[in-house]
Write an enzyme that holds these catalytic residues in place. Structure first.
Site, PDB file in Angstrom:
ATOM      1  N   TYR A  91      19.098   3.445  27.750  1.00 13.21           N
ATOM      2  CA  TYR A  91      19.691   2.142  27.433  1.00 13.21           C
ATOM      3  C   TYR A  91      18.987   1.050  28.239  1.00 13.21           C
ATOM      4  O   TYR A  91      18.906   1.109  29.454  1.00 13.21           O
ATOM      5  CB  TYR A  91      21.170   2.186  27.775  1.00 13.21           C
ATOM      6  CG  TYR A  91      22.019   1.074  27.203  1.00 13.21           C
ATOM      7  CD1 TYR A  91      22.542   1.178  25.923  1.00 13.21           C
ATOM      8  CD2 TYR A  91      22.333  -0.051  27.954  1.00 13.21           C
ATOM      9  CE1 TYR A  91      23.350   0.185  25.393  1.00 13.21           C
ATOM     10  CE2 TYR A  91      23.145  -1.047  27.444  1.00 13.21           C
ATOM     11  CZ  TYR A  91      23.650  -0.931  26.163  1.00 13.21           C
ATOM     12  OH  TYR A  91      24.456  -1.915  25.646  1.00 13.21           O
ATOM     13  N   SER A 181      19.808  10.076  28.796  1.00  8.99           N
ATOM     14  CA  SER A 181      20.890   9.120  28.584  1.00  8.99           C
ATOM     15  C   SER A 181      21.003   8.725  27.108  1.00  8.99           C
ATOM     16  O   SER A 181      21.239   9.590  26.256  1.00  8.99           O
ATOM     17  CB  SER A 181      20.676   7.906  29.496  1.00  8.99           C
ATOM     18  OG  SER A 181      21.822   7.092  29.537  1.00  8.99           O
ATOM     19  N   GLN A 182      20.783   7.457  26.772  1.00 10.41           N
ATOM     20  CA  GLN A 182      20.814   7.063  25.357  1.00 10.41           C
ATOM     21  C   GLN A 182      19.825   7.891  24.538  1.00 10.41           C
ATOM     22  O   GLN A 182      20.116   8.292  23.406  1.00 10.41           O
ATOM     23  CB  GLN A 182      20.473   5.587  25.222  1.00 10.41           C
ATOM     24  CG  GLN A 182      20.375   5.099  23.775  1.00 10.41           C
ATOM     25  CD  GLN A 182      20.019   3.633  23.693  1.00 10.41           C
ATOM     26  OE1 GLN A 182      20.891   2.779  23.595  1.00 10.41           O
ATOM     27  NE2 GLN A 182      18.732   3.328  23.745  1.00 10.41           N
ATOM     28  N   ASP A 267      27.785  11.622  38.119  1.00  6.97           N
ATOM     29  CA  ASP A 267      27.236  10.562  37.264  1.00  6.97           C
ATOM     30  C   ASP A 267      28.358   9.595  36.866  1.00  6.97           C
ATOM     31  O   ASP A 267      29.238   9.958  36.085  1.00  6.97           O
ATOM     32  CB  ASP A 267      26.610  11.194  36.018  1.00  6.97           C
ATOM     33  CG  ASP A 267      25.854  10.208  35.149  1.00  6.97           C
ATOM     34  OD1 ASP A 267      26.043   8.984  35.324  1.00  6.97           O
ATOM     35  OD2 ASP A 267      25.074  10.655  34.291  1.00  6.97           O
ATOM     36  N   HIS A 296      23.135   9.530  37.799  1.00  5.20           N
ATOM     37  CA  HIS A 296      22.588   9.419  36.452  1.00  5.20           C
ATOM     38  C   HIS A 296      21.107   9.788  36.361  1.00  5.20           C
ATOM     39  O   HIS A 296      20.567   9.904  35.265  1.00  5.20           O
ATOM     40  CB  HIS A 296      22.839   8.017  35.903  1.00  5.20           C
ATOM     41  CG  HIS A 296      22.678   7.908  34.417  1.00  5.20           C
ATOM     42  ND1 HIS A 296      23.294   8.782  33.540  1.00  5.20           N
ATOM     43  CD2 HIS A 296      21.943   7.058  33.641  1.00  5.20           C
ATOM     44  CE1 HIS A 296      22.966   8.460  32.298  1.00  5.20           C
ATOM     45  NE2 HIS A 296      22.151   7.434  32.332  1.00  5.20           N
TER      46      HIS A 296
END
Length: 317
Positions: A91, A181-182, A267, A296
Protein backbone atom coordinates in the site's frame (compact mmCIF):
# COMPACT_ATOMS: atom_id res chain seq x y z
CA UNK A 1 4.92 -3.46 19.91
CA UNK A 2 3.49 -6.18 22.18
CA UNK A 3 1.38 -9.05 20.95
CA UNK A 4 -2.16 -7.65 20.72
CA UNK A 5 -4.14 -10.27 18.81
CA UNK A 6 -5.17 -13.77 19.87
CA UNK A 7 -2.70 -16.48 20.98
CA UNK A 8 -1.23 -18.55 18.16
CA UNK A 9 -3.31 -21.62 18.96
CA UNK A 10 -6.50 -19.61 18.64
CA UNK A 11 -5.28 -17.95 15.45
CA UNK A 12 -4.70 -21.36 13.88
CA UNK A 13 -8.35 -22.21 14.58
CA UNK A 14 -9.83 -18.89 13.45
CA UNK A 15 -12.02 -19.45 10.40
CA UNK A 16 -14.70 -16.78 10.11
CA UNK A 17 -17.62 -17.22 7.79
CA UNK A 18 -16.87 -16.34 4.19
CA UNK A 19 -18.51 -13.10 3.14
CA UNK A 20 -18.84 -13.54 -0.62
CA UNK A 21 -22.16 -12.56 -2.16
CA UNK A 22 -24.04 -14.99 -4.46
CA UNK A 23 -22.82 -13.13 -7.57
CA UNK A 24 -19.14 -13.02 -6.45
CA UNK A 25 -17.87 -15.38 -9.17
CA UNK A 26 -20.01 -13.84 -11.90
CA UNK A 27 -18.88 -10.36 -10.83
CA UNK A 28 -15.26 -11.31 -11.43
CA UNK A 29 -15.94 -13.29 -14.61
CA UNK A 30 -17.65 -10.25 -16.13
CA UNK A 31 -14.99 -7.85 -14.82
CA UNK A 32 -12.09 -9.81 -16.31
CA UNK A 33 -13.91 -10.56 -19.57
CA UNK A 34 -14.43 -6.83 -20.07
CA UNK A 35 -10.77 -6.10 -19.26
CA UNK A 36 -9.58 -8.71 -21.74
CA UNK A 37 -11.56 -7.10 -24.53
CA UNK A 38 -8.52 -4.86 -24.81
CA UNK A 39 -6.17 -7.01 -26.85
CA UNK A 40 -3.23 -4.58 -26.97
CA UNK A 41 -0.01 -6.49 -26.51
CA UNK A 42 2.29 -5.56 -23.62
CA UNK A 43 5.49 -3.78 -24.58
CA UNK A 44 8.89 -4.39 -23.00
CA UNK A 45 11.59 -1.80 -23.64
CA UNK A 46 15.18 -2.61 -22.63
CA UNK A 47 16.55 -0.02 -20.20
CA UNK A 48 19.92 0.87 -18.79
CA UNK A 49 19.21 0.89 -15.06
CA UNK A 50 22.87 0.58 -14.12
CA UNK A 51 22.40 -3.13 -13.50
CA UNK A 52 24.93 -5.02 -15.64
CA UNK A 53 24.38 -8.60 -14.50
CA UNK A 54 20.75 -8.90 -15.66
CA UNK A 55 18.53 -7.88 -18.56
CA UNK A 56 16.06 -5.23 -17.39
CA UNK A 57 12.95 -3.94 -19.17
CA UNK A 58 10.38 -1.20 -18.68
CA UNK A 59 7.01 -2.83 -19.39
CA UNK A 60 3.64 -1.30 -20.22
CA UNK A 61 0.55 -3.51 -20.38
CA UNK A 62 -3.22 -2.93 -20.55
CA UNK A 63 -4.94 -3.18 -17.19
CA UNK A 64 -8.42 -2.14 -16.14
CA UNK A 65 -10.36 -0.71 -19.12
CA UNK A 66 -7.20 -1.02 -21.21
CA UNK A 67 -5.51 1.70 -19.16
CA UNK A 68 -1.69 1.49 -19.25
CA UNK A 69 -0.04 -0.12 -16.24
CA UNK A 70 3.72 -0.10 -15.71
CA UNK A 71 6.04 -2.87 -14.60
CA UNK A 72 9.69 -3.89 -14.38
CA UNK A 73 10.86 -7.15 -15.90
CA UNK A 74 14.19 -8.49 -14.62
CA UNK A 75 15.61 -11.59 -16.30
CA UNK A 76 18.48 -13.67 -14.92
CA UNK A 77 21.69 -14.29 -16.80
CA UNK A 78 20.98 -16.03 -20.08
CA UNK A 79 17.56 -14.41 -20.38
CA UNK A 80 15.44 -17.48 -19.59
CA UNK A 81 14.21 -19.11 -16.42
CA UNK A 82 12.06 -22.00 -15.28
CA UNK A 83 10.21 -19.80 -12.78
CA UNK A 84 8.81 -16.29 -13.16
CA UNK A 85 7.57 -14.52 -10.04
CA UNK A 86 4.90 -11.89 -10.68
CA UNK A 87 5.13 -9.55 -7.72
CA UNK A 88 2.59 -7.00 -6.49
CA UNK A 89 3.35 -4.04 -4.25
CA UNK A 90 2.40 -2.81 -0.80
CA UNK A 91 0.00 0.00 0.00
CA UNK A 92 1.43 3.34 -1.10
CA UNK A 93 4.57 1.78 -2.58
CA UNK A 94 4.43 1.26 -6.36
CA UNK A 95 7.12 -0.46 -8.39
CA UNK A 96 9.99 1.68 -7.10
CA UNK A 97 13.41 1.32 -8.78
CA UNK A 98 14.75 -1.58 -10.79
CA UNK A 99 17.63 -2.13 -8.36
CA UNK A 100 15.08 -2.75 -5.59
CA UNK A 101 14.16 -6.02 -7.33
CA UNK A 102 17.26 -8.09 -8.03
CA UNK A 103 17.17 -11.02 -5.58
CA UNK A 104 15.06 -13.36 -7.69
CA UNK A 105 17.16 -12.82 -10.82
CA UNK A 106 20.34 -13.33 -8.78
CA UNK A 107 18.95 -16.76 -7.86
CA UNK A 108 17.99 -17.66 -11.44
CA UNK A 109 14.31 -16.65 -11.29
CA UNK A 110 12.66 -14.12 -13.60
CA UNK A 111 10.67 -11.37 -11.90
CA UNK A 112 7.87 -9.17 -13.19
CA UNK A 113 7.15 -6.27 -10.82
CA UNK A 114 3.63 -4.90 -11.30
CA UNK A 115 2.99 -1.27 -10.41
CA UNK A 116 0.07 -0.17 -8.18
CA UNK A 117 -2.14 2.46 -9.79
CA UNK A 118 -2.25 5.80 -8.03
CA UNK A 119 0.19 4.90 -5.26
CA UNK A 120 2.80 7.40 -4.22
CA UNK A 121 5.93 5.64 -5.48
CA UNK A 122 4.30 4.23 -8.60
CA UNK A 123 4.27 5.39 -12.20
CA UNK A 124 0.72 4.26 -13.04
CA UNK A 125 -2.07 6.77 -12.47
CA UNK A 126 -5.67 5.97 -11.61
CA UNK A 127 -7.66 7.66 -14.34
CA UNK A 128 -11.08 6.39 -13.40
CA UNK A 129 -13.72 8.69 -11.95
CA UNK A 130 -16.01 5.76 -11.15
CA UNK A 131 -15.17 5.79 -7.45
CA UNK A 132 -16.24 9.40 -6.96
CA UNK A 133 -18.48 9.87 -3.97
CA UNK A 134 -17.91 10.26 -0.24
CA UNK A 135 -14.83 8.42 1.00
CA UNK A 136 -12.00 8.69 3.48
CA UNK A 137 -8.59 9.88 2.16
CA UNK A 138 -6.75 6.85 0.82
CA UNK A 139 -7.99 3.92 -1.26
CA UNK A 140 -9.95 1.70 1.12
CA UNK A 141 -13.32 3.45 0.84
CA UNK A 142 -13.09 4.84 -2.71
CA UNK A 143 -16.31 3.53 -4.19
CA UNK A 144 -17.60 2.09 -0.92
CA UNK A 145 -21.16 2.46 -2.18
CA UNK A 146 -20.82 -0.08 -5.03
CA UNK A 147 -18.35 -2.93 -5.76
CA UNK A 148 -18.44 -2.01 -9.44
CA UNK A 149 -17.04 1.43 -8.55
CA UNK A 150 -14.54 0.47 -5.86
CA UNK A 151 -10.85 1.19 -6.39
CA UNK A 152 -9.92 -2.41 -5.53
CA UNK A 153 -11.81 -3.68 -8.54
CA UNK A 154 -9.37 -1.82 -10.75
CA UNK A 155 -6.29 -2.75 -8.71
CA UNK A 156 -7.11 -6.47 -8.73
CA UNK A 157 -7.97 -6.39 -12.43
CA UNK A 158 -4.55 -4.83 -13.07
CA UNK A 159 -2.99 -7.66 -11.06
CA UNK A 160 -4.65 -10.39 -13.13
CA UNK A 161 -3.73 -8.60 -16.36
CA UNK A 162 -0.17 -8.37 -15.04
CA UNK A 163 -0.03 -12.15 -14.87
CA UNK A 164 -1.43 -12.28 -18.41
CA UNK A 165 1.34 -9.90 -19.53
CA UNK A 166 4.06 -11.91 -17.82
CA UNK A 167 2.87 -15.10 -19.48
CA UNK A 168 3.13 -13.42 -22.89
CA UNK A 169 6.56 -11.87 -22.25
CA UNK A 170 8.50 -14.51 -20.31
CA UNK A 171 9.32 -17.99 -21.57
CA UNK A 172 9.12 -19.58 -18.12
CA UNK A 173 7.34 -22.88 -17.57
CA UNK A 174 6.02 -21.95 -14.10
CA UNK A 175 4.55 -18.70 -12.80
CA UNK A 176 4.22 -17.72 -9.16
CA UNK A 177 2.34 -14.73 -7.73
CA UNK A 178 3.74 -12.93 -4.72
CA UNK A 179 3.77 -9.74 -2.73
CA UNK A 180 3.90 -8.15 0.70
CA UNK A 181 0.90 -6.67 2.49
CA UNK A 182 -1.44 -5.26 -0.20
CA UNK A 183 0.61 -7.21 -2.74
CA UNK A 184 -0.06 -10.40 -0.78
CA UNK A 185 -3.79 -9.70 -0.93
CA UNK A 186 -3.52 -9.17 -4.68
CA UNK A 187 -1.56 -12.42 -5.02
CA UNK A 188 -4.41 -14.31 -3.33
CA UNK A 189 -6.89 -12.71 -5.71
CA UNK A 190 -4.82 -13.62 -8.77
CA UNK A 191 -4.38 -17.17 -7.46
CA UNK A 192 -8.16 -17.51 -7.58
CA UNK A 193 -8.82 -15.55 -10.77
CA UNK A 194 -5.74 -15.93 -12.99
CA UNK A 195 -4.59 -18.65 -15.35
CA UNK A 196 -1.62 -20.95 -14.86
CA UNK A 197 -0.58 -20.04 -11.31
CA UNK A 198 1.87 -22.65 -10.02
CA UNK A 199 2.68 -21.12 -6.61
CA UNK A 200 1.36 -18.37 -4.32
CA UNK A 201 3.61 -16.41 -1.94
CA UNK A 202 1.59 -13.92 0.14
CA UNK A 203 3.63 -12.16 2.83
CA UNK A 204 1.71 -10.65 5.76
CA UNK A 205 -1.21 -10.29 3.33
CA UNK A 206 -3.48 -7.26 3.66
CA UNK A 207 -7.02 -7.05 2.15
CA UNK A 208 -8.26 -10.06 4.15
CA UNK A 209 -11.16 -10.23 6.62
CA UNK A 210 -11.88 -6.51 6.32
CA UNK A 211 -14.35 -6.42 9.21
CA UNK A 212 -11.86 -7.92 11.67
CA UNK A 213 -9.13 -5.58 10.39
CA UNK A 214 -11.32 -2.51 10.86
CA UNK A 215 -12.33 -3.69 14.34
CA UNK A 216 -8.80 -4.42 15.59
CA UNK A 217 -6.22 -2.25 13.82
CA UNK A 218 -5.63 1.36 14.82
CA UNK A 219 -3.31 1.94 11.85
CA UNK A 220 -3.87 2.93 8.25
CA UNK A 221 -5.02 1.37 5.91
CA UNK A 222 -7.68 -0.54 7.91
CA UNK A 223 -8.16 2.59 10.01
CA UNK A 224 -9.48 4.36 6.90
CA UNK A 225 -12.55 2.11 7.02
CA UNK A 226 -13.24 2.82 10.68
CA UNK A 227 -12.74 6.57 10.21
CA UNK A 228 -15.14 6.60 7.26
CA UNK A 229 -17.82 4.61 9.08
CA UNK A 230 -17.45 6.75 12.20
CA UNK A 231 -18.64 9.66 10.05
CA UNK A 232 -21.17 7.64 8.03
CA UNK A 233 -22.49 4.90 10.35
CA UNK A 234 -25.52 4.35 8.14
CA UNK A 235 -23.16 2.89 5.51
CA UNK A 236 -21.67 0.08 7.62
CA UNK A 237 -23.54 -2.78 5.96
CA UNK A 238 -23.19 -1.43 2.43
CA UNK A 239 -19.46 -0.77 2.87
CA UNK A 240 -18.63 -4.25 4.13
CA UNK A 241 -20.81 -5.79 1.45
CA UNK A 242 -18.80 -3.88 -1.16
CA UNK A 243 -15.49 -4.89 0.41
CA UNK A 244 -16.52 -8.55 0.41
CA UNK A 245 -15.90 -8.65 -3.36
CA UNK A 246 -12.22 -7.90 -2.71
CA UNK A 247 -11.64 -9.97 0.43
CA UNK A 248 -8.61 -12.24 0.38
CA UNK A 249 -10.29 -14.96 2.41
CA UNK A 250 -13.02 -15.26 -0.24
CA UNK A 251 -10.33 -15.55 -2.93
CA UNK A 252 -8.30 -17.98 -0.79
CA UNK A 253 -11.25 -20.37 -0.63
CA UNK A 254 -11.07 -20.58 -4.45
CA UNK A 255 -7.27 -20.86 -4.85
CA UNK A 256 -5.61 -24.25 -5.27
CA UNK A 257 -1.92 -23.68 -6.16
CA UNK A 258 0.69 -24.56 -3.49
CA UNK A 259 1.13 -21.59 -1.17
CA UNK A 260 3.56 -20.24 1.40
CA UNK A 261 2.16 -17.52 3.68
CA UNK A 262 3.92 -15.45 6.29
CA UNK A 263 2.50 -13.73 9.37
CA UNK A 264 3.99 -11.52 12.08
CA UNK A 265 2.36 -11.78 15.49
CA UNK A 266 3.21 -8.19 16.54
CA UNK A 267 1.95 -6.65 13.28
CA UNK A 268 -0.31 -3.66 14.12
CA UNK A 269 -1.02 -2.85 10.45
CA UNK A 270 -2.21 -6.28 9.31
CA UNK A 271 -3.51 -8.07 12.42
CA UNK A 272 -2.44 -11.72 12.48
CA UNK A 273 -6.06 -12.87 12.75
CA UNK A 274 -6.81 -11.38 9.33
CA UNK A 275 -3.92 -13.34 7.80
CA UNK A 276 -5.11 -16.58 9.41
CA UNK A 277 -8.65 -15.88 8.18
CA UNK A 278 -7.31 -16.22 4.63
CA UNK A 279 -4.82 -18.98 5.40
CA UNK A 280 -7.34 -21.17 7.18
CA UNK A 281 -9.74 -20.87 4.24
CA UNK A 282 -7.06 -21.53 1.61
CA UNK A 283 -8.25 -24.41 -0.57
CA UNK A 284 -4.92 -25.69 -1.90
CA UNK A 285 -1.72 -27.07 -0.34
CA UNK A 286 -0.45 -24.51 2.16
CA UNK A 287 2.19 -23.66 4.72
CA UNK A 288 2.75 -20.60 6.86
CA UNK A 289 5.87 -19.14 8.49
CA UNK A 290 5.10 -17.45 11.81
CA UNK A 291 7.34 -14.64 13.07
CA UNK A 292 6.40 -14.16 16.75
CA UNK A 293 8.30 -10.93 17.47
CA UNK A 294 8.07 -9.16 14.12
CA UNK A 295 5.82 -6.35 13.03
CA UNK A 296 4.74 -5.52 9.47
CA UNK A 297 8.18 -6.24 8.03
CA UNK A 298 7.33 -9.90 8.59
CA UNK A 299 10.26 -12.24 8.13
CA UNK A 300 12.25 -9.72 6.07
CA UNK A 301 15.33 -11.03 4.30
CA UNK A 302 15.11 -14.40 6.07
CA UNK A 303 11.67 -15.02 4.61
CA UNK A 304 12.83 -13.89 1.16
CA UNK A 305 15.08 -16.94 1.06
CA UNK A 306 12.25 -19.10 2.43
CA UNK A 307 10.19 -18.12 -0.62
CA UNK A 308 12.98 -19.13 -2.97
CA UNK A 309 13.49 -22.44 -1.20
CA UNK A 310 9.76 -23.10 -1.47
CA UNK A 311 9.88 -22.57 -5.24
CA UNK A 312 13.00 -24.72 -5.50
CA UNK A 313 11.25 -27.63 -3.79
CA UNK A 314 8.31 -27.36 -6.19
CA UNK A 315 10.59 -27.32 -9.26
CA UNK A 316 14.34 -26.89 -9.40
CA UNK A 317 15.48 -23.60 -10.95
Amino acid sequence: MPTFDWPLGELRRYQPELTHEPDFDLFWQDTLAAARECTDAPSATPIDAGVRAFATYDVTFPGWAGEPVKGWLVLPSGGSARWCVVEYQGYGVGRGRVHDHLLYAACGVAQFVVDARGHSRGDTGDRSAESSGPHEPGFMTQGAHDPRAHYMRRLITDAVRGLDAARSLVSASRFAVAGPSQGGGQALAVAALGDGVAAVLPDVPFLCDYRRGADVSDRVPYLEIAQFLRKRPELVDDTFRTLSYFDGMNFASRATAPSLFSVALMDPIVPPSTVFAAYNHYAGPKDIRVYPFNEHEGGGSLHAMQRLEFLRKLAEF
